[in-house]
Design a protein around this motif. Structure first.
Motif, PDB file in Angstrom:
ATOM      1  N   PRO A   1       0.838  -1.223   0.103  1.00 49.77           N
ATOM      2  CA  PRO A   1      -0.171  -0.027  -0.128  1.00 49.77           C
ATOM      3  C   PRO A   1       0.797   1.323   0.053  1.00 49.77           C
ATOM      4  O   PRO A   1       0.352   2.412  -0.353  1.00 49.77           O
ATOM      5  N   GLY A   2       2.031   1.223   0.616  1.00 51.43           N
ATOM      6  CA  GLY A   2       2.850   2.386   0.470  1.00 51.43           C
ATOM      7  C   GLY A   2       3.154   2.850  -0.981  1.00 51.43           C
ATOM      8  O   GLY A   2       3.654   4.198  -0.874  1.00 51.43           O
ATOM      9  N   GLU A   3       3.139   2.205  -1.904  1.00 50.41           N
ATOM     10  CA  GLU A   3       3.360   2.572  -3.206  1.00 50.41           C
ATOM     11  C   GLU A   3       2.125   3.245  -4.059  1.00 50.41           C
ATOM     12  O   GLU A   3       2.263   3.178  -5.319  1.00 50.41           O
ATOM     13  N   THR A   4       1.022   3.246  -3.188  1.00 51.90           N
ATOM     14  CA  THR A   4      -0.160   3.744  -4.043  1.00 51.90           C
ATOM     15  C   THR A   4      -0.185   5.077  -4.545  1.00 51.90           C
ATOM     16  O   THR A   4       0.382   5.872  -3.918  1.00 51.90           O
ATOM     17  N   THR A   5      -0.734   5.236  -5.762  1.00 52.54           N
ATOM     18  CA  THR A   5      -0.594   6.556  -6.494  1.00 52.54           C
ATOM     19  C   THR A   5      -1.843   6.779  -7.156  1.00 52.54           C
ATOM     20  O   THR A   5      -2.595   5.890  -7.251  1.00 52.54           O
ATOM     21  N   VAL A   6      -2.342   7.963  -7.487  1.00 51.83           N
ATOM     22  CA  VAL A   6      -3.450   8.328  -8.160  1.00 51.83           C
ATOM     23  C   VAL A   6      -3.051   9.337  -9.532  1.00 51.83           C
ATOM     24  O   VAL A   6      -1.909   9.819  -9.061  1.00 51.83           O
ATOM     25  N   SER A   7      -3.865   9.138 -10.306  1.00 55.49           N
ATOM     26  CA  SER A   7      -3.587   9.904 -11.516  1.00 55.49           C
ATOM     27  C   SER A   7      -4.685  10.470 -12.278  1.00 55.49           C
ATOM     28  O   SER A   7      -5.999   9.763 -12.086  1.00 55.49           O
ATOM     29  N   ALA A   8      -4.835  11.548 -13.050  1.00 56.74           N
ATOM     30  CA  ALA A   8      -6.202  11.819 -13.717  1.00 56.74           C
ATOM     31  C   ALA A   8      -6.043  10.897 -14.692  1.00 56.74           C
ATOM     32  O   ALA A   8      -5.229  10.326 -15.473  1.00 56.74           O
ATOM     33  N   GLU A   9      -7.272  10.493 -15.027  1.00 54.81           N
ATOM     34  CA  GLU A   9      -7.753   9.425 -16.275  1.00 54.81           C
ATOM     35  C   GLU A   9      -7.071   9.773 -17.604  1.00 54.81           C
ATOM     36  O   GLU A   9      -6.722   8.789 -18.218  1.00 54.81           O
ATOM     37  N   ASP A  10      -6.848  11.013 -17.843  1.00 53.39           N
ATOM     38  CA  ASP A  10      -6.378  11.203 -19.214  1.00 53.39           C
ATOM     39  C   ASP A  10      -5.055  11.758 -19.161  1.00 53.39           C
ATOM     40  O   ASP A  10      -4.363  12.074 -20.153  1.00 53.39           O
ATOM     41  N   ASP A  11      -4.414  11.633 -18.116  1.00 51.34           N
ATOM     42  CA  ASP A  11      -2.915  11.604 -17.877  1.00 51.34           C
ATOM     43  C   ASP A  11      -2.340  10.844 -16.869  1.00 51.34           C
ATOM     44  O   ASP A  11      -1.705  11.272 -15.734  1.00 51.34           O
ATOM     45  N   GLN A  12      -2.337   9.255 -17.082  1.00 46.63           N
ATOM     46  CA  GLN A  12      -2.106   8.638 -16.193  1.00 46.63           C
ATOM     47  C   GLN A  12      -0.388   8.458 -15.892  1.00 46.63           C
ATOM     48  O   GLN A  12      -0.053   7.755 -15.122  1.00 46.63           O
ATOM     49  N   ASN A  13       0.531   9.344 -16.759  1.00 47.38           N
ATOM     50  CA  ASN A  13       1.784   9.161 -16.316  1.00 47.38           C
ATOM     51  C   ASN A  13       1.987  10.387 -15.422  1.00 47.38           C
ATOM     52  O   ASN A  13       3.163   9.753 -14.816  1.00 47.38           O
ATOM     53  N   LEU A  14       1.307  11.189 -15.109  1.00 45.00           N
ATOM     54  CA  LEU A  14       1.292  12.143 -13.788  1.00 45.00           C
ATOM     55  C   LEU A  14       0.777  11.412 -12.624  1.00 45.00           C
ATOM     56  O   LEU A  14      -0.594  11.640 -12.558  1.00 45.00           O
ATOM     57  N   ARG A  15       1.564  10.880 -11.782  1.00 46.56           N
ATOM     58  CA  ARG A  15       0.968  10.122 -10.336  1.00 46.56           C
ATOM     59  C   ARG A  15       1.416  10.934  -9.312  1.00 46.56           C
ATOM     60  O   ARG A  15       2.281  11.544  -9.270  1.00 46.56           O
ATOM     61  N   HIS A  16       0.285  10.732  -8.553  1.00 43.71           N
ATOM     62  CA  HIS A  16       0.591  11.580  -7.153  1.00 43.71           C
ATOM     63  C   HIS A  16       0.339  10.480  -5.949  1.00 43.71           C
ATOM     64  O   HIS A  16      -0.719   9.785  -5.958  1.00 43.71           O
ATOM     65  N   ARG A  17       1.362  10.499  -5.022  1.00 43.83           N
ATOM     66  CA  ARG A  17       1.375   9.849  -4.093  1.00 43.83           C
ATOM     67  C   ARG A  17       0.377   9.724  -3.231  1.00 43.83           C
ATOM     68  O   ARG A  17       0.013  10.819  -2.800  1.00 43.83           O
ATOM     69  N   VAL A  18      -0.100   8.622  -2.459  1.00 44.26           N
ATOM     70  CA  VAL A  18      -1.206   8.820  -1.352  1.00 44.26           C
ATOM     71  C   VAL A  18      -0.499   8.553   0.137  1.00 44.26           C
ATOM     72  O   VAL A  18      -0.998   9.412   0.738  1.00 44.26           O
ATOM     73  N   PHE A  19       0.785   7.833   0.214  1.00 40.65           N
ATOM     74  CA  PHE A  19       0.999   7.895   1.388  1.00 40.65           C
ATOM     75  C   PHE A  19       2.607   8.278   1.487  1.00 40.65           C
ATOM     76  O   PHE A  19       3.120   8.342   0.360  1.00 40.65           O
ATOM     77  N   CYS A  20       3.213   8.436   2.632  1.00 41.67           N
ATOM     78  CA  CYS A  20       4.426   9.185   2.798  1.00 41.67           C
ATOM     79  C   CYS A  20       5.156   8.131   2.443  1.00 41.67           C
ATOM     80  O   CYS A  20       5.003   6.788   2.445  1.00 41.67           O
ATOM     81  N   ASP A  21       6.060   8.303   1.610  1.00 45.80           N
ATOM     82  CA  ASP A  21       7.355   7.158   1.146  1.00 45.80           C
ATOM     83  C   ASP A  21       8.383   6.967   1.983  1.00 45.80           C
ATOM     84  O   ASP A  21       9.428   6.378   1.643  1.00 45.80           O
ATOM     85  N   ARG A  22       8.540   7.740   3.027  1.00 41.97           N
ATOM     86  CA  ARG A  22       9.396   7.363   3.973  1.00 41.97           C
ATOM     87  C   ARG A  22       9.579   6.170   4.593  1.00 41.97           C
ATOM     88  O   ARG A  22       8.275   5.687   5.247  1.00 41.97           O
ATOM     89  N   LEU A  23      10.797   5.366   5.062  1.00 42.34           N
ATOM     90  CA  LEU A  23      10.971   4.022   5.698  1.00 42.34           C
ATOM     91  C   LEU A  23      11.164   4.355   7.051  1.00 42.34           C
ATOM     92  O   LEU A  23      11.976   5.455   7.249  1.00 42.34           O
ATOM     93  N   LEU A  24      10.660   3.687   8.000  1.00 45.06           N
ATOM     94  CA  LEU A  24      10.744   3.664   9.377  1.00 45.06           C
ATOM     95  C   LEU A  24      11.867   2.965  10.044  1.00 45.06           C
ATOM     96  O   LEU A  24      12.125   1.928   9.097  1.00 45.06           O
ATOM     97  N   PRO A  25      12.256   2.805  11.113  1.00 44.41           N
ATOM     98  CA  PRO A  25      13.293   1.954  11.486  1.00 44.41           C
ATOM     99  C   PRO A  25      12.465   0.469  11.517  1.00 44.41           C
ATOM    100  O   PRO A  25      11.260   0.527  11.782  1.00 44.41           O
ATOM    101  N   GLY A  26      13.298  -0.411  11.146  1.00 42.05           N
ATOM    102  CA  GLY A  26      12.481  -1.875  10.983  1.00 42.05           C
ATOM    103  C   GLY A  26      12.071  -2.265   9.483  1.00 42.05           C
ATOM    104  O   GLY A  26      11.562  -3.171   9.240  1.00 42.05           O
ATOM    105  N   GLY A  27      12.207  -1.088   8.575  1.00 45.50           N
ATOM    106  CA  GLY A  27      11.699  -1.105   7.356  1.00 45.50           C
ATOM    107  C   GLY A  27      10.215  -1.046   6.793  1.00 45.50           C
ATOM    108  O   GLY A  27       9.962  -1.280   5.866  1.00 45.50           O
ATOM    109  N   ARG A  28       9.663  -0.720   7.810  1.00 46.36           N
ATOM    110  CA  ARG A  28       7.890  -0.417   7.597  1.00 46.36           C
ATOM    111  C   ARG A  28       7.831   0.966   7.168  1.00 46.36           C
ATOM    112  O   ARG A  28       8.629   1.883   7.351  1.00 46.36           O
ATOM    113  N   ARG A  29       6.667   1.298   6.355  1.00 49.31           N
ATOM    114  CA  ARG A  29       6.632   2.690   5.720  1.00 49.31           C
ATOM    115  C   ARG A  29       5.785   3.491   6.942  1.00 49.31           C
ATOM    116  O   ARG A  29       4.844   3.159   7.543  1.00 49.31           O
TER     117      ARG A  29
END
Length: 83
Positions: free
Chosen positions: A38-66
């Motif tokens: 789920p950490g890699e979830t993104t959204v995009s406009a239907e007519d511009d699917q190459n421009l994606r917006h992240r939904v979650f923070c992409d930083r890793l925490l200690p122990g490797g969890r996001r």
């Protein structure tokens, strides 16, 4: 080529904030499946699917969890949702 496959599941929303909220709900729900990232979830406009917006923070925490907070959140990262 890897032996991994990615599932693209189109779901529509009225605007970017609504799409991000819905994506967070779906990603958290699927997070119980070991195959989901789920950490890699993104959204995009239907007519511009190459421009994606992240939904979650992409930083890793200690122990490797996001971090479970939304992308571009204020304050420190966390594994707990803020209310």
């Amino acid at each position: 080529m890897t032996e991994r496959w990615v599932i693209h599941l189109p779901v529509t929303a009225a605007d970017l904030p609504a799409a991000q909220r819905l994506a967070r709900v779906v990603a958290r729900w699927t997070g119980m499946l070991p195959q989901a990232d789920p950490g890699e979830t993104t959204v995009s406009a239907e007519d511009d699917q190459n421009l994606r917006h992240r939904v979650f923070c992409d930083r890793l925490l200690p122990g490797g969890r996001r971090c479970l907070l939304r992308a571009d959140h204020d304050g420190p990262c966390s594994r707990r949702l803020r209310r």
